[in-house]
Design a protein around this motif. Structure first.
Motif, PDB file in Angstrom:
ATOM      1  N   ASP A   1     -50.812  15.304 -41.039  1.00  0.00           N
ATOM      2  CA  ASP A   1     -50.484  16.556 -41.362  1.00  0.00           C
ATOM      3  C   ASP A   1     -50.303  16.977 -42.916  1.00  0.00           C
ATOM      4  O   ASP A   1     -50.922  17.860 -43.545  1.00  0.00           O
ATOM      5  CB  ASP A   1     -49.195  16.934 -40.527  1.00  0.00           C
ATOM      6  CG  ASP A   1     -48.790  18.657 -40.865  1.00  0.00           C
ATOM      7  OD1 ASP A   1     -49.763  19.207 -40.554  1.00  0.00           O
ATOM      8  OD2 ASP A   1     -47.751  18.908 -41.111  1.00  0.00           O
ATOM      9  N   ALA A   2     -49.669  16.008 -43.686  1.00  0.00           N
ATOM     10  CA  ALA A   2     -49.306  16.025 -44.810  1.00  0.00           C
ATOM     11  C   ALA A   2     -50.371  15.754 -45.715  1.00  0.00           C
ATOM     12  O   ALA A   2     -50.747  16.237 -46.673  1.00  0.00           O
ATOM     13  CB  ALA A   2     -48.110  15.200 -45.448  1.00  0.00           C
ATOM     14  N   PHE A   3     -51.102  14.500 -45.481  1.00  0.00           N
ATOM     15  CA  PHE A   3     -52.369  13.948 -46.508  1.00  0.00           C
ATOM     16  C   PHE A   3     -53.633  14.195 -45.870  1.00  0.00           C
ATOM     17  O   PHE A   3     -54.364  13.760 -46.768  1.00  0.00           O
ATOM     18  CB  PHE A   3     -52.044  12.539 -46.534  1.00  0.00           C
ATOM     19  CG  PHE A   3     -50.220  12.263 -47.288  1.00  0.00           C
ATOM     20  CD1 PHE A   3     -50.088  12.704 -48.617  1.00  0.00           C
ATOM     21  CD2 PHE A   3     -49.404  11.776 -46.553  1.00  0.00           C
ATOM     22  CE1 PHE A   3     -48.793  12.760 -49.075  1.00  0.00           C
ATOM     23  CE2 PHE A   3     -48.141  11.637 -46.767  1.00  0.00           C
ATOM     24  CZ  PHE A   3     -47.650  12.006 -48.040  1.00  0.00           C
ATOM     25  N   GLY A   4     -53.827  14.897 -44.949  1.00  0.00           N
ATOM     26  CA  GLY A   4     -55.073  15.084 -44.345  1.00  0.00           C
ATOM     27  C   GLY A   4     -55.745  13.929 -43.587  1.00  0.00           C
ATOM     28  O   GLY A   4     -55.342  12.733 -43.328  1.00  0.00           O
ATOM     29  N   SER A   5     -57.129  14.274 -43.022  1.00  0.00           N
ATOM     30  CA  SER A   5     -57.309  13.305 -42.004  1.00  0.00           C
ATOM     31  C   SER A   5     -57.858  11.931 -42.584  1.00  0.00           C
ATOM     32  O   SER A   5     -57.918  10.958 -41.981  1.00  0.00           O
ATOM     33  CB  SER A   5     -58.736  13.802 -41.139  1.00  0.00           C
ATOM     34  OG  SER A   5     -59.594  14.437 -42.122  1.00  0.00           O
TER      35      SER A   5
ATOM     36  N   ASN B   1     -60.184  16.341 -37.084  1.00  0.00           N
ATOM     37  CA  ASN B   1     -60.933  16.296 -38.716  1.00  0.00           C
ATOM     38  C   ASN B   1     -60.653  17.589 -39.069  1.00  0.00           C
ATOM     39  O   ASN B   1     -60.297  18.163 -40.302  1.00  0.00           O
ATOM     40  CB  ASN B   1     -62.201  15.651 -38.552  1.00  0.00           C
ATOM     41  CG  ASN B   1     -62.114  14.290 -38.742  1.00  0.00           C
ATOM     42  OD1 ASN B   1     -61.062  13.574 -38.872  1.00  0.00           O
ATOM     43  ND2 ASN B   1     -63.191  13.732 -38.367  1.00  0.00           N
TER      44      ASN B   1
ATOM     45  N   LYS C   1     -58.673  20.201 -37.676  1.00  0.00           N
ATOM     46  CA  LYS C   1     -57.267  20.705 -37.606  1.00  0.00           C
ATOM     47  C   LYS C   1     -56.519  20.180 -38.907  1.00  0.00           C
ATOM     48  O   LYS C   1     -55.635  20.738 -39.427  1.00  0.00           O
ATOM     49  CB  LYS C   1     -56.647  19.884 -36.342  1.00  0.00           C
ATOM     50  CG  LYS C   1     -55.203  20.226 -36.161  1.00  0.00           C
ATOM     51  CD  LYS C   1     -54.574  19.735 -34.901  1.00  0.00           C
ATOM     52  CE  LYS C   1     -53.118  19.965 -34.763  1.00  0.00           C
ATOM     53  NZ  LYS C   1     -52.534  19.197 -33.560  1.00  0.00           N
ATOM     54  N   TYR C   2     -56.919  18.805 -39.374  1.00  0.00           N
ATOM     55  CA  TYR C   2     -56.083  18.349 -40.449  1.00  0.00           C
ATOM     56  C   TYR C   2     -57.037  18.171 -41.750  1.00  0.00           C
ATOM     57  O   TYR C   2     -56.488  17.635 -42.647  1.00  0.00           O
ATOM     58  CB  TYR C   2     -55.495  16.692 -40.087  1.00  0.00           C
ATOM     59  CG  TYR C   2     -54.302  16.878 -39.159  1.00  0.00           C
ATOM     60  CD1 TYR C   2     -53.570  17.431 -39.060  1.00  0.00           C
ATOM     61  CD2 TYR C   2     -54.892  16.146 -37.827  1.00  0.00           C
ATOM     62  CE1 TYR C   2     -52.520  17.241 -38.232  1.00  0.00           C
ATOM     63  CE2 TYR C   2     -54.000  16.043 -36.778  1.00  0.00           C
ATOM     64  CZ  TYR C   2     -52.702  16.880 -36.799  1.00  0.00           C
ATOM     65  OH  TYR C   2     -51.923  16.711 -36.025  1.00  0.00           O
ATOM     66  N   LYS C   3     -57.951  19.265 -41.757  1.00  0.00           N
ATOM     67  CA  LYS C   3     -58.776  19.249 -42.832  1.00  0.00           C
ATOM     68  C   LYS C   3     -58.111  19.520 -44.330  1.00  0.00           C
ATOM     69  O   LYS C   3     -58.413  18.728 -45.216  1.00  0.00           O
ATOM     70  CB  LYS C   3     -59.850  20.360 -42.724  1.00  0.00           C
ATOM     71  CG  LYS C   3     -61.148  20.247 -43.517  1.00  0.00           C
ATOM     72  CD  LYS C   3     -62.035  21.590 -43.120  1.00  0.00           C
ATOM     73  CE  LYS C   3     -62.929  21.468 -44.028  1.00  0.00           C
ATOM     74  NZ  LYS C   3     -64.141  22.814 -43.858  1.00  0.00           N
ATOM     75  N   THR C   4     -57.009  20.189 -44.182  1.00  0.00           N
ATOM     76  CA  THR C   4     -56.651  20.567 -45.568  1.00  0.00           C
ATOM     77  C   THR C   4     -54.991  19.984 -45.645  1.00  0.00           C
ATOM     78  O   THR C   4     -54.416  20.211 -44.439  1.00  0.00           O
ATOM     79  CB  THR C   4     -56.148  22.105 -45.835  1.00  0.00           C
ATOM     80  OG1 THR C   4     -57.488  22.600 -45.385  1.00  0.00           O
ATOM     81  CG2 THR C   4     -56.032  22.355 -47.096  1.00  0.00           C
ATOM     82  N   PRO C   5     -54.654  19.031 -46.343  1.00  0.00           N
ATOM     83  CA  PRO C   5     -53.375  18.328 -46.252  1.00  0.00           C
ATOM     84  C   PRO C   5     -52.326  19.661 -46.673  1.00  0.00           C
ATOM     85  O   PRO C   5     -52.496  20.601 -47.511  1.00  0.00           O
ATOM     86  CB  PRO C   5     -53.252  17.528 -47.605  1.00  0.00           C
ATOM     87  CG  PRO C   5     -54.837  17.239 -47.767  1.00  0.00           C
ATOM     88  CD  PRO C   5     -55.457  18.645 -47.581  1.00  0.00           C
TER      89      PRO C   5
END
Lengths: 422, 65
Positions: free
Chosen positions: A90-94, B19, B21-25
């Motif tokens: 969530d914080a730093f991306g995939s 990927n 869903k969490y594309k943008t930190p």
């Protein structure tokens, strides 16, 4: 009013305190005691055999270090209600998220293999074949998780933590010179000067005290237990008690081998248990039981830390409060990890020494990543609100994290290039 | 066979969704975070090169004594 009621009334605050502590305590004590896993016990016995009581002071220092790192996971879990893997995604991306999952799963699986090596070696001392030990362990761990309640699982695991204290009576059985233990052990010094061998032992002890799986495990356990922000002080106390016991166990483990096997080159804790037998049969037996228990505690925590992390990221049901049919993938990851690690130990001629060595390198190499993410997350006001690290916590935690990164890098390099410091 | 292929397809679909869903930190990228992550990348790449070097040199030493 009878005597019992009067006693309760007089100590009602203490009783209430203990009752609350019993309800909230768990993840901290568990993670800290499980930290003294099969690899940890091997490191302590080897340290005691090599340097006697001389490095006890160093283990005392490691207690607060472990506390400060693990305490951050308590706040992060209680505030965000997310496990560490999900928090990183969530914080730093995939990219960093997948890296963390891969890092955790790899080191967890390798560490799990090393726990099975320890457990089979420990019961092998009593003539129990390796396959029987593996089957018993898998069955016990299956029974613990499939009953479908986090609370029950935690209390059974805590009972196994009590067995970890077996090194205390073992130390008394070998009759150490206690005045020497205090005189030599509590005075900070480097026996024989800070040379390559001593540096390797110091780093090995650091490596067993803080591991990436511990960060992931405690945060997920805090979330699964549904601890809230108001519970943070209690969880901090829980972690503090755990840190105290982890140091106590480590010290007594060192005392046992230092008193009897000083000067003997110890390669594994099982070897130490066998070496103790001629001197004190009970001490050797206690050492073997302790080694099995250490491996078992490590295995129950490590296998769960991976299944929690994978479950969080894939959005599967991932609580020990779920039945198997409610969270099939969570339990599938748990059992695949467990079974595959157990089977590796049973393969004739499997490169177990290489695996044990690689566990140390992988865990210490990847530790900096887990610590960097932890400290960055704990400094994010938007995420942590008033539970963000304050100046004191940052001063302590930055010092610890930078120190650990330097030491773990040194440890990896020493393991990869054994002669670089000699 | 089809069931296995479907399983793989579902798995990769799930990864694509994660990927996305969490594309943008979510965390605000401050200078400290940028420097920390850059140093972490350099550290990990260096350690990976050292691991590969050790592995390859060990294998080569075993093949050519």
């Amino acid at each position: 009013m009878n005597a019992v009621s009067r006693l309760y009334y007089a100590n009602r605050r203490v009783v209430k305190f203990l009752r609350l502590l019993a309800m909230i305590a768990g993840p901290g004590i568990l993670v800290m005691v499980a930290d003294n896993d099969a690899g940890g016990i091997t490191t302590y016995t080897a340290t005691g055999a090599k340097y006697g009581y001389a490095l006890i002071w160093f283990l005392v220092l490691l207690g607060p270090i472990a506390y400060f790192v693990q305490e951050m996971t308590v706040r992060l879990g209680a505030v965000t209600k997310r496990g560490h893997a999900e928090a990183i995604f969530d914080a730093f991306g995939s990219f960093w998220g997948w890296f963390s999952i891969f890092d955790l799963t790899l080191t967890d699986w390798l560490t799990l293999v090393s726990e099975f090596i320890g457990m089979t070696a420990a019961l092998g001392i009593f003539g129990i074949p390796h396959w029987i030990t593996t089957v018993i362990v898998i069955l016990l761990m299956a029974i613990m998780v499939i009953q479908g309640r986090y609370w029950t699982w935690e209390k059974i695991a805590l009972a196994f933590c009590i067995i970890n204290l077996i090194y205390i009576p073992a130390a008394f059985l070998v009759h150490p010179n206690w005045s020497e233990v205090i005189r030599v052990g509590w005075l900070p010094h480097f026996p024989g000067g800070l040379n390559g061998t001593l540096f390797f032992f110091l780093m090995a002890n650091v490596g067993t005290t803080i591991a990436p799986w511990m960060v992931f495990f405690q945060q997920s356990a805090v979330v699964d237990k549904n601890l809230k922000e108001k519970d943070i002080p209690w969880s901090q106390l829980d972690t503090g008690i755990g840190a105290f016991f982890t140091v106590v166990v480590a010290i007594f483990c060192i005392v046992v081998t230092a008193a009897v096997l000083k000067g003997v080159n110890i390669q594994s804790a099982a070897e130490a248990a066998v070496g103790l037998m001629p001197y004190s049969r009970y001490a050797g037996t206690f050492m073997a039981i302790g080694l099995f228990d250490a491996g078992f505690l490590g295995a129950i925590c490590i296998s769960l830390s991976s299944s929690w992390a994978v479950g969080e990221v894939f959005g599967w049901a991932h609580s020990l409060n779920n039945k198997v049919r409610e969270a099939p993938w969570f339990y599938a990851v748990y059992f695949v990890m467990l079974l595959s690690a157990g089977i590796v130990v049973l393969i004739p001629g499997a490169p177990l020494v290489t695996i044990t060595l690689f566990v140390q390198v992988a865990a210490t190499t990847l530790l900096p990543a887990a610590l960097v993410f932890l400290i960055l997350l704990l400094n994010n006001e938007e995420l942590m609100g008033k539970q963000k690290n304050n100046r004191f916590q940052n001063a302590v935690n930055f010092t610890i994290v930078i120190g650990l990164i330097l030491l773990s890098t040194g440890y990896s390099l020493t393991t990869l290039f054994p002669n670089w410091l000699h | 066979m089809n069931a296995i292929l479907d399983g793989f397809r579902d798995f990769f679909q799930a990864i694509r969704e994660i990927n996305q869903k969490y594309k943008t930190p979510r965390i605000k990228t401050t200078r400290m975070i940028t420097i920390s992550l850059l140093m972490l990348r350099i550290y990990l790449i260096a350690m990976l090169i050292l691991l590969l070097y050790t592995f390859i040199s060990t294998v080569v030493r075993q093949i050519i004594p």
